[in-house]
Design a protein around this motif. Structure first.
Motif, PDB file in Angstrom:
ATOM      1  N   LEU A 124      46.480  32.121  38.962  1.00  0.00           N
ATOM      2  CA  LEU A 124      45.447  32.623  39.796  1.00  0.00           C
ATOM      3  C   LEU A 124      44.244  33.235  39.351  1.00  0.00           C
ATOM      4  O   LEU A 124      43.112  32.985  39.832  1.00  0.00           O
ATOM      5  CB  LEU A 124      46.221  33.935  40.854  1.00  0.00           C
ATOM      6  N   ALA A 125      44.422  33.986  38.245  1.00  0.00           N
ATOM      7  CA  ALA A 125      43.336  34.883  37.736  1.00  0.00           C
ATOM      8  C   ALA A 125      42.218  34.065  37.053  1.00  0.00           C
ATOM      9  O   ALA A 125      41.246  34.015  37.082  1.00  0.00           O
ATOM     10  CB  ALA A 125      43.819  35.806  36.527  1.00  0.00           C
ATOM     11  N   LEU A 126      42.909  32.861  36.471  1.00  0.00           N
ATOM     12  CA  LEU A 126      42.174  31.599  35.791  1.00  0.00           C
ATOM     13  C   LEU A 126      40.974  30.935  36.804  1.00  0.00           C
ATOM     14  O   LEU A 126      40.062  30.460  36.421  1.00  0.00           O
ATOM     15  CB  LEU A 126      42.956  30.706  34.963  1.00  0.00           C
ATOM     16  N   ALA A 127      41.997  30.669  38.073  1.00  0.00           N
ATOM     17  CA  ALA A 127      41.363  29.707  39.023  1.00  0.00           C
ATOM     18  C   ALA A 127      40.225  30.595  39.796  1.00  0.00           C
ATOM     19  O   ALA A 127      39.301  29.708  40.605  1.00  0.00           O
ATOM     20  CB  ALA A 127      42.155  29.056  39.778  1.00  0.00           C
ATOM     21  N   LEU A 128      40.275  31.808  40.146  1.00  0.00           N
ATOM     22  CA  LEU A 128      39.469  32.403  41.128  1.00  0.00           C
ATOM     23  C   LEU A 128      38.034  32.623  40.996  1.00  0.00           C
ATOM     24  O   LEU A 128      37.715  32.754  39.522  1.00  0.00           O
ATOM     25  CB  LEU A 128      40.110  33.705  41.467  1.00  0.00           C
ATOM     26  N   ASP A 129      37.071  32.568  41.995  1.00  0.00           N
ATOM     27  CA  ASP A 129      35.801  32.695  41.903  1.00  0.00           C
ATOM     28  C   ASP A 129      35.529  33.762  43.076  1.00  0.00           C
ATOM     29  O   ASP A 129      36.309  34.332  43.389  1.00  0.00           O
ATOM     30  CB  ASP A 129      35.221  31.377  42.267  1.00  0.00           C
ATOM     31  N   GLY A 130      34.263  33.624  43.558  1.00  0.00           N
ATOM     32  CA  GLY A 130      33.806  34.482  44.524  1.00  0.00           C
ATOM     33  C   GLY A 130      32.721  35.373  43.934  1.00  0.00           C
ATOM     34  O   GLY A 130      32.398  35.385  42.793  1.00  0.00           O
ATOM     35  N   PRO A 131      32.118  36.105  44.923  1.00  0.00           N
ATOM     36  CA  PRO A 131      30.764  36.901  44.459  1.00  0.00           C
ATOM     37  C   PRO A 131      31.121  38.000  43.243  1.00  0.00           C
ATOM     38  O   PRO A 131      30.209  37.894  42.663  1.00  0.00           O
ATOM     39  CB  PRO A 131      30.428  37.531  45.749  1.00  0.00           C
ATOM     40  N   SER A 132      32.322  38.444  43.318  1.00  0.00           N
ATOM     41  CA  SER A 132      32.468  39.387  42.198  1.00  0.00           C
ATOM     42  C   SER A 132      33.855  39.068  41.243  1.00  0.00           C
ATOM     43  O   SER A 132      33.979  39.686  40.082  1.00  0.00           O
ATOM     44  CB  SER A 132      32.676  40.729  42.887  1.00  0.00           C
ATOM     45  N   ALA A 133      34.399  37.884  41.619  1.00  0.00           N
ATOM     46  CA  ALA A 133      35.736  37.560  40.984  1.00  0.00           C
ATOM     47  C   ALA A 133      36.768  38.672  40.435  1.00  0.00           C
ATOM     48  O   ALA A 133      36.790  39.263  39.379  1.00  0.00           O
ATOM     49  CB  ALA A 133      35.370  36.749  39.465  1.00  0.00           C
ATOM     50  N   THR A 134      36.876  39.410  41.596  1.00  0.00           N
ATOM     51  CA  THR A 134      37.706  40.774  41.385  1.00  0.00           C
ATOM     52  C   THR A 134      39.025  40.801  42.070  1.00  0.00           C
ATOM     53  O   THR A 134      39.502  39.880  42.997  1.00  0.00           O
ATOM     54  CB  THR A 134      36.875  41.716  42.509  1.00  0.00           C
ATOM     55  N   VAL A 135      39.895  41.202  41.260  1.00  0.00           N
ATOM     56  CA  VAL A 135      41.542  41.331  41.745  1.00  0.00           C
ATOM     57  C   VAL A 135      41.517  42.789  42.326  1.00  0.00           C
ATOM     58  O   VAL A 135      41.233  43.822  41.621  1.00  0.00           O
ATOM     59  CB  VAL A 135      42.446  41.021  40.635  1.00  0.00           C
ATOM     60  N   LEU A 136      42.094  42.806  43.733  1.00  0.00           N
ATOM     61  CA  LEU A 136      42.680  44.101  44.206  1.00  0.00           C
ATOM     62  C   LEU A 136      43.932  44.364  44.417  1.00  0.00           C
ATOM     63  O   LEU A 136      44.593  43.457  44.865  1.00  0.00           O
ATOM     64  CB  LEU A 136      41.636  44.131  45.304  1.00  0.00           C
ATOM     65  N   ALA A 137      44.405  45.610  44.161  1.00  0.00           N
ATOM     66  CA  ALA A 137      45.990  46.020  44.417  1.00  0.00           C
ATOM     67  C   ALA A 137      46.011  47.311  44.691  1.00  0.00           C
ATOM     68  O   ALA A 137      45.156  48.171  44.369  1.00  0.00           O
ATOM     69  CB  ALA A 137      46.732  45.451  43.225  1.00  0.00           C
ATOM     70  N   PRO A 138      47.053  47.735  45.567  1.00  0.00           N
ATOM     71  CA  PRO A 138      47.164  49.205  45.783  1.00  0.00           C
ATOM     72  C   PRO A 138      47.947  49.702  44.420  1.00  0.00           C
ATOM     73  O   PRO A 138      48.013  49.082  43.785  1.00  0.00           O
ATOM     74  CB  PRO A 138      47.945  49.345  46.919  1.00  0.00           C
ATOM     75  N   GLU A 139      47.696  50.960  44.234  1.00  0.00           N
ATOM     76  CA  GLU A 139      48.253  51.554  42.960  1.00  0.00           C
ATOM     77  C   GLU A 139      49.002  52.937  43.324  1.00  0.00           C
ATOM     78  O   GLU A 139      48.542  53.536  44.188  1.00  0.00           O
ATOM     79  CB  GLU A 139      47.097  51.941  41.897  1.00  0.00           C
ATOM     80  N   PRO A 140      50.224  53.159  42.535  1.00  0.00           N
ATOM     81  CA  PRO A 140      50.667  52.446  41.358  1.00  0.00           C
ATOM     82  C   PRO A 140      51.316  51.155  41.998  1.00  0.00           C
ATOM     83  O   PRO A 140      51.870  51.103  43.099  1.00  0.00           O
ATOM     84  CB  PRO A 140      51.761  53.502  40.982  1.00  0.00           C
ATOM     85  N   THR A 141      51.343  50.349  41.051  1.00  0.00           N
ATOM     86  CA  THR A 141      52.163  48.855  41.311  1.00  0.00           C
ATOM     87  C   THR A 141      52.091  48.276  40.165  1.00  0.00           C
ATOM     88  O   THR A 141      52.193  48.910  39.078  1.00  0.00           O
ATOM     89  CB  THR A 141      51.057  48.210  42.375  1.00  0.00           C
ATOM     90  N   PHE A 142      52.644  46.988  40.198  1.00  0.00           N
ATOM     91  CA  PHE A 142      53.185  46.315  39.037  1.00  0.00           C
ATOM     92  C   PHE A 142      51.986  46.153  38.191  1.00  0.00           C
ATOM     93  O   PHE A 142      50.777  45.526  38.358  1.00  0.00           O
ATOM     94  CB  PHE A 142      53.476  44.691  39.413  1.00  0.00           C
ATOM     95  N   VAL A 143      52.107  46.600  36.906  1.00  0.00           N
ATOM     96  CA  VAL A 143      51.306  46.603  35.868  1.00  0.00           C
ATOM     97  C   VAL A 143      50.507  45.290  35.494  1.00  0.00           C
ATOM     98  O   VAL A 143      49.365  45.293  34.931  1.00  0.00           O
ATOM     99  CB  VAL A 143      51.548  47.464  34.639  1.00  0.00           C
ATOM    100  N   MET A 144      51.325  44.227  35.478  1.00  0.00           N
ATOM    101  CA  MET A 144      50.915  42.711  35.173  1.00  0.00           C
ATOM    102  C   MET A 144      49.358  42.493  35.999  1.00  0.00           C
ATOM    103  O   MET A 144      48.724  41.772  35.466  1.00  0.00           O
ATOM    104  CB  MET A 144      51.790  41.614  35.264  1.00  0.00           C
TER     105      MET A 144
END
Ligand SMILES: *Cc1c(COP(=O)(O)O)cnc(C)c1O
Length: 363
Positions: A99-119
């Motif tokens: 997913l991280a390798l393929a994604l695009d978008g205006p900012s190519a950002t991954v978002l997650a609530p924290e604390p969560t899975f560190v990977m």
């Protein structure tokens, strides 16, 4: 500077040099309750049948690149909704990477609530993608307002929602989940690594949300050594991710072994049911200990808080008493004074409880 140092500092990215390799604690000689593994092996007859099946594997040949048989078996066992497809990964960690390798978008950002899975954060870093963590509310509940604000601001390519969440163990509120899935402009991956221990799932919701993907793994189910994760969702999305998947990422032994195990799903289900019963017993027993606050869990582990400033001593005390769990105190923030124990066999859980009682008494 000598040559080798120069090579490293010139040719390795600074953000990689700044990382520490994923640390796996040495569990030799200890009761191992640190990694959410299923503590049970298979009955002997089943092991024999499995080994017989493996006899037919031709390791001189490449694996089936599309893993046809295994996928068919998975589809059936998990009751994949009509019109949905599967993508397989060498563990779900590899799917996060695709997913991280393929994604695009205006900012190519991954978002997650924290604390969560560190990977999620680590893999974003590897893939040169931005990562935004949004703090959970009190009680580790999803803060829909804060996530929606962050979505507005960063327009994330993908939002990861671990359900149940690791390391907190809870299932987020459904209304908050829906709000995030509806508001996200990009993909939303609901990571159901612990679905076997929970009563709720988003798999059945796939047809309702085009941007939704559900990720699962066989690791927590009792097959951690095989390394098999899966992503379920629309074929149009998965076909694009297929292009960054390394052709033979699921090896022949894993394909055959996982399909075999899924033919005997009842054995895994029985183990899961035992673990769930033990989780309730363990949670209740932890709640009885003075100074210990266990959090509710829909997974095969329990997060618990110990008196302020004592987590490191509790962790080390348990280890000295032969029990390895996970110390989350070092992560700081909401996880200060927190430890996480995986639900083991009744005997292992008793050993843990007895050791914990002893350690706390010594304070
Ligand atoms: C353990 C875990 C995974 C990783 O599973 P693998 O398939 O073993 O790579 C993914 N997500 C969460 C939330 C986990 O806790």
């Amino acid at each position: 500077m000598d040559r080798i140092e120069n090579l490293v500092s010139t040719w390795i990215r600074p953000e990689i040099r700044a990382l520490s390799p994923y640390h796996v604690a040495d569990a030799t000689g200890l009761v191992k309750l640190d990694a959410m593994e299923n503590p049970y092996t298979w009955p002997e007859g089943l092991v024999d049948a499995w080994l017989e099946r493996l006899r037919g594997v031709q390791v001189n040949r490449y694996p089936d690149a599309a893993a046809h048989e295994l996928k068919a078996r998975l589809r059936e066992n998990m009751a994949l909704p009509e019109g949905m497809d599967l993508l397989l990964g060498n563990g779900s960690d590899e799917i996060i990477q695709m997913l991280a390798l393929a994604l695009d978008g205006p900012s190519a950002t991954v978002l997650a609530p924290e604390p969560t899975f560190v990977m999620y954060r680590m893999i974003a870093t590897f893939a040169r993608v931005e990562y935004v963590g949004v703090p959970l509310r009190e009680g580790f509940e999803l803060d829909a307002t804060a996530v929606l604000e962050a979505i507005d601001r960063y327009s994330p390519s993908v939002v990861f929602l671990a359900y149940p969440n690791n390391p907190t163990g809870n299932l987020f509120d459904e209304a908050a989940m829906e709000a995030v899935i509806d508001a996200a402009p990009g993909l939303v991956v609901v990571d159901e690594a612990y679905h076997a221990f929970a009563d709720r799932s988003y798999l059945g919701c796939l047809p309702d949300h085009p941007n939704l993907l559900v990720m699962r793994t066989l690791s927590k189910l009792g097959l951690a050594g095989l390394r098999l994760g899966l992503l379920a969702g629309r074929p149009e999305l998965l076909n694009e991710l297929e292009k960054v998947r390394l052709p033979y990422n699921i090896n022949s032994l894993t394909q055959v072994s996982a399909a075999f195990a899924l033919e005997h799903q009842a054995v895994l289900d029985e183990q899961t049911a035992t673990i769930r019963r033990e989780r309730e017993r363990l949670g209740a027993a932890l709640g009885e200990l003075a100074g210990v606050r266990p959090y509710p869990s829909a997974a095969n582990f329990i997060l618990f808080r110990v008196p302020t400033g004592s987590a490191d001593r509790v962790f080390q005390g348990l280890k000295d008493n032969g029990v390895l769990i996970k110390n989350l105190h070092g992560a700081g923030g909401a996880l200060s004074d927190c430890l996480r124990v995986t639900v083991g066999t009744p005997e292992e859980n008793d050993a843990f409880l007895e050791a914990l009682g002893r350690v706390l008494q010594a304070f």
